[in-house]
Each structure stands twice: as C-alpha cells, then as structure tokens.
Design a protein around this motif. Sequence first.
Motif, PDB file in Angstrom:
ATOM      1  N   PRO A 112     -52.413 -25.806 -21.685  1.00  0.00           N
ATOM      2  CA  PRO A 112     -51.076 -26.005 -22.255  1.00  0.00           C
ATOM      3  C   PRO A 112     -50.514 -24.654 -22.718  1.00  0.00           C
ATOM      4  O   PRO A 112     -51.276 -23.769 -23.100  1.00  0.00           O
ATOM      5  CB  PRO A 112     -51.322 -26.940 -23.441  1.00  0.00           C
ATOM      6  CG  PRO A 112     -52.749 -26.721 -23.815  1.00  0.00           C
ATOM      7  CD  PRO A 112     -53.459 -26.345 -22.551  1.00  0.00           C
ATOM      8  N   HIS A 113     -49.200 -24.517 -22.669  1.00  0.00           N
ATOM      9  CA  HIS A 113     -48.581 -23.251 -23.059  1.00  0.00           C
ATOM     10  C   HIS A 113     -47.293 -23.528 -23.836  1.00  0.00           C
ATOM     11  O   HIS A 113     -46.890 -24.681 -24.008  1.00  0.00           O
ATOM     12  CB  HIS A 113     -48.323 -22.369 -21.834  1.00  0.00           C
ATOM     13  CG  HIS A 113     -47.587 -23.056 -20.733  1.00  0.00           C
ATOM     14  ND1 HIS A 113     -46.238 -23.345 -20.792  1.00  0.00           N
ATOM     15  CD2 HIS A 113     -48.017 -23.543 -19.538  1.00  0.00           C
ATOM     16  CE1 HIS A 113     -45.865 -23.940 -19.688  1.00  0.00           C
ATOM     17  NE2 HIS A 113     -46.923 -24.096 -18.905  1.00  0.00           N
ATOM     18  N   ALA A 170     -51.849 -13.969 -25.352  1.00  0.00           N
ATOM     19  CA  ALA A 170     -51.266 -14.117 -26.682  1.00  0.00           C
ATOM     20  C   ALA A 170     -49.758 -14.255 -26.546  1.00  0.00           C
ATOM     21  O   ALA A 170     -49.140 -13.606 -25.699  1.00  0.00           O
ATOM     22  CB  ALA A 170     -51.609 -12.905 -27.546  1.00  0.00           C
ATOM     23  N   HIS A 171     -49.175 -15.121 -27.328  1.00  0.00           N
ATOM     24  CA  HIS A 171     -47.740 -15.407 -27.370  1.00  0.00           C
ATOM     25  C   HIS A 171     -47.242 -16.182 -26.149  1.00  0.00           C
ATOM     26  O   HIS A 171     -46.040 -16.394 -26.016  1.00  0.00           O
ATOM     27  CB  HIS A 171     -46.917 -14.130 -27.572  1.00  0.00           C
ATOM     28  CG  HIS A 171     -47.406 -13.311 -28.729  1.00  0.00           C
ATOM     29  ND1 HIS A 171     -47.333 -13.741 -30.025  1.00  0.00           N
ATOM     30  CD2 HIS A 171     -48.025 -12.108 -28.767  1.00  0.00           C
ATOM     31  CE1 HIS A 171     -47.866 -12.834 -30.829  1.00  0.00           C
ATOM     32  NE2 HIS A 171     -48.290 -11.838 -30.079  1.00  0.00           N
ATOM     33  N   ALA A 230     -36.043 -22.607 -12.897  1.00  0.00           N
ATOM     34  CA  ALA A 230     -35.478 -21.622 -11.974  1.00  0.00           C
ATOM     35  C   ALA A 230     -35.825 -21.973 -10.529  1.00  0.00           C
ATOM     36  O   ALA A 230     -36.954 -22.333 -10.218  1.00  0.00           O
ATOM     37  CB  ALA A 230     -35.997 -20.227 -12.312  1.00  0.00           C
ATOM     38  N   GLY A 231     -34.816 -21.892  -9.656  1.00  0.00           N
ATOM     39  CA  GLY A 231     -35.025 -22.116  -8.238  1.00  0.00           C
ATOM     40  C   GLY A 231     -34.939 -23.575  -7.812  1.00  0.00           C
ATOM     41  O   GLY A 231     -35.127 -23.881  -6.635  1.00  0.00           O
ATOM     42  N   TYR A 232     -34.660 -24.478  -8.736  1.00  0.00           N
ATOM     43  CA  TYR A 232     -34.586 -25.906  -8.423  1.00  0.00           C
ATOM     44  C   TYR A 232     -33.271 -26.479  -8.952  1.00  0.00           C
ATOM     45  O   TYR A 232     -32.681 -25.943  -9.885  1.00  0.00           O
ATOM     46  CB  TYR A 232     -35.760 -26.668  -9.052  1.00  0.00           C
ATOM     47  CG  TYR A 232     -37.096 -26.271  -8.498  1.00  0.00           C
ATOM     48  CD1 TYR A 232     -37.605 -26.879  -7.357  1.00  0.00           C
ATOM     49  CD2 TYR A 232     -37.851 -25.284  -9.120  1.00  0.00           C
ATOM     50  CE1 TYR A 232     -38.840 -26.513  -6.852  1.00  0.00           C
ATOM     51  CE2 TYR A 232     -39.089 -24.914  -8.608  1.00  0.00           C
ATOM     52  CZ  TYR A 232     -39.573 -25.532  -7.475  1.00  0.00           C
ATOM     53  OH  TYR A 232     -40.804 -25.165  -6.980  1.00  0.00           O
ATOM     54  N   HIS A 233     -32.868 -27.607  -8.369  1.00  0.00           N
ATOM     55  CA  HIS A 233     -31.664 -28.299  -8.805  1.00  0.00           C
ATOM     56  C   HIS A 233     -32.055 -29.686  -9.307  1.00  0.00           C
ATOM     57  O   HIS A 233     -33.076 -30.244  -8.904  1.00  0.00           O
ATOM     58  CB  HIS A 233     -30.665 -28.418  -7.649  1.00  0.00           C
ATOM     59  CG  HIS A 233     -30.255 -27.087  -7.106  1.00  0.00           C
ATOM     60  ND1 HIS A 233     -29.385 -26.255  -7.757  1.00  0.00           N
ATOM     61  CD2 HIS A 233     -30.626 -26.436  -5.984  1.00  0.00           C
ATOM     62  CE1 HIS A 233     -29.232 -25.150  -7.066  1.00  0.00           C
ATOM     63  NE2 HIS A 233     -29.974 -25.223  -5.983  1.00  0.00           N
ATOM     64  N   LEU A 234     -31.252 -30.250 -10.168  1.00  0.00           N
ATOM     65  CA  LEU A 234     -31.546 -31.570 -10.719  1.00  0.00           C
ATOM     66  C   LEU A 234     -30.850 -32.689  -9.940  1.00  0.00           C
ATOM     67  O   LEU A 234     -30.784 -33.809 -10.401  1.00  0.00           O
ATOM     68  CB  LEU A 234     -31.145 -31.631 -12.196  1.00  0.00           C
ATOM     69  CG  LEU A 234     -32.039 -30.825 -13.134  1.00  0.00           C
ATOM     70  CD1 LEU A 234     -31.492 -30.846 -14.559  1.00  0.00           C
ATOM     71  CD2 LEU A 234     -33.453 -31.344 -13.118  1.00  0.00           C
ATOM     72  N   ALA A 235     -30.351 -32.403  -8.761  1.00  0.00           N
ATOM     73  CA  ALA A 235     -29.700 -33.430  -7.949  1.00  0.00           C
ATOM     74  C   ALA A 235     -30.741 -34.436  -7.459  1.00  0.00           C
ATOM     75  O   ALA A 235     -31.808 -34.055  -6.984  1.00  0.00           O
ATOM     76  CB  ALA A 235     -28.991 -32.788  -6.770  1.00  0.00           C
ATOM     77  N   SER A 236     -30.419 -35.724  -7.613  1.00  0.00           N
ATOM     78  CA  SER A 236     -31.343 -36.770  -7.192  1.00  0.00           C
ATOM     79  C   SER A 236     -30.573 -38.060  -6.945  1.00  0.00           C
ATOM     80  O   SER A 236     -29.547 -38.310  -7.563  1.00  0.00           O
ATOM     81  CB  SER A 236     -32.398 -37.006  -8.282  1.00  0.00           C
ATOM     82  OG  SER A 236     -33.243 -38.086  -7.928  1.00  0.00           O
ATOM     83  N   GLU A 259     -40.129 -18.883 -18.417  1.00  0.00           N
ATOM     84  CA  GLU A 259     -40.920 -18.744 -17.188  1.00  0.00           C
ATOM     85  C   GLU A 259     -42.398 -18.519 -17.532  1.00  0.00           C
ATOM     86  O   GLU A 259     -42.940 -17.445 -17.316  1.00  0.00           O
ATOM     87  CB  GLU A 259     -40.361 -17.612 -16.325  1.00  0.00           C
ATOM     88  CG  GLU A 259     -38.990 -17.905 -15.745  1.00  0.00           C
ATOM     89  CD  GLU A 259     -38.986 -19.116 -14.815  1.00  0.00           C
ATOM     90  OE1 GLU A 259     -39.960 -19.335 -14.086  1.00  0.00           O
ATOM     91  OE2 GLU A 259     -37.981 -19.849 -14.834  1.00  0.00           O
ATOM     92  N   ILE A 260     -43.007 -19.552 -18.076  1.00  0.00           N
ATOM     93  CA  ILE A 260     -44.440 -19.539 -18.370  1.00  0.00           C
ATOM     94  C   ILE A 260     -45.036 -20.707 -17.608  1.00  0.00           C
ATOM     95  O   ILE A 260     -44.468 -21.788 -17.591  1.00  0.00           O
ATOM     96  CB  ILE A 260     -44.718 -19.721 -19.883  1.00  0.00           C
ATOM     97  CG1 ILE A 260     -44.051 -18.625 -20.712  1.00  0.00           C
ATOM     98  CG2 ILE A 260     -46.224 -19.734 -20.144  1.00  0.00           C
ATOM     99  CD1 ILE A 260     -44.141 -18.854 -22.206  1.00  0.00           C
TER     100      ILE A 260
END
Length: 189
Positions: A14-15, A169-170, A133-139, A152-153
């Motif tokens: 998990p992050h 760390a962090h 990033a790089g994706y769309h929420l169209a469905s 971006e983790i």
Amino acid sequence: MKRTGILGGTFDPPHLGHLIIAEEVRQKLGLEEVWFIPSYTPPHKDDAKARPENRVKMVELATASNPYFKVNTIELERAGNSYTYDTLAMLKKSHPSRDFYFIIGADMVEYLPHWHKIDALRELVHFVGVKRAGYHLASAYPIIEVDIPVIEISSTLLRKRLQKKKSVAHLTTEKVYGYMKEKRLYEKG
C-alpha cells in the motif's frame, strides 16, 4: 443506508496514493467509511509478491491513523480468484443496510466491459472512477467521477525501488516502510 466506499486491490505494498484516493472520495461523496479489501488472487494481475498476511498487516498499518478507514479481509478468507462480483454479493448479503461505492482508477474503468458478471455487479454497487494519467473515464456503465490530486505513485514503483535498495520514504507511511524493511519485503535474493 450507510454509504460505504470499497477500495480493493493487491496492496503489494500500500502507498500514499491509495490513502489519498480513499480520503478524497470519502470526503467528496460523504461516505461514512472506506473499506480496504486486499485481494487474494486478482484475476487480471500476476500473483502478489508479498504473502497475504504481510499485505494485510501493511494495509492495517497504513490505515490505522484514519478512523474512517477499515480493513476487510473477505477476499483473503475466501481464497482463490478475487472476482469483484462475488465479493460484493457476499457484502450486500451480510450488510444489507449499506450502499456500496466501489472505487476504481481510470485504467479499470476502461476494462469494465471485461469484468466477471459486470451487468449483475452494477446492480450491487455504484462505480466511482478516479482520474489517472493516460486514461479516460468514458464508459458505457454509470460512473461517478471524482477528481483527485494526480499522484503518480504505484506499488510497482515501490517494489522496484526496494529491490534496488532505494528509499521509499514519503511514498508510503513510515509504519509501512518500517514493516517492509523489518520483514525484508521486496528485496532481491
């Protein structure tokens, strides 16, 4: 009806991105809780690198400081492939007074047509899509869109850094980082 968010995943490890997503969705949708559900064997991914008990412990450590976050081990107790439909059907049966909001990234929104029993699943849950990033929420499926800060983790990033003996760390909580170092998780050899 109690409004409950569900954040499923391998959580290997998990992050902070997981925590930010859960908290942003909780606040914006007025959810009473968010349940983190570590999967046993996700059907769309390779096997987890860390053992289930280690992944649960890390999720418990990561979520401990937030009273709205809970860890639910339903998929680990069931074992085998972790299909979202099976999990949600069991949760709805055991918690009929809850209205579930299943939180997914934009990458999974695009994959929804391929999910196991997707049409039956959409009757059990509200899908909540968060941007990535790089994706769309169209469905073609109804999605509640929630904007979150772009973080971006990824678990893959953390594992790669740990294999190279670099710090994470962090990128995760101090307690999770300490646990990974103590157990020597994700180290090569």
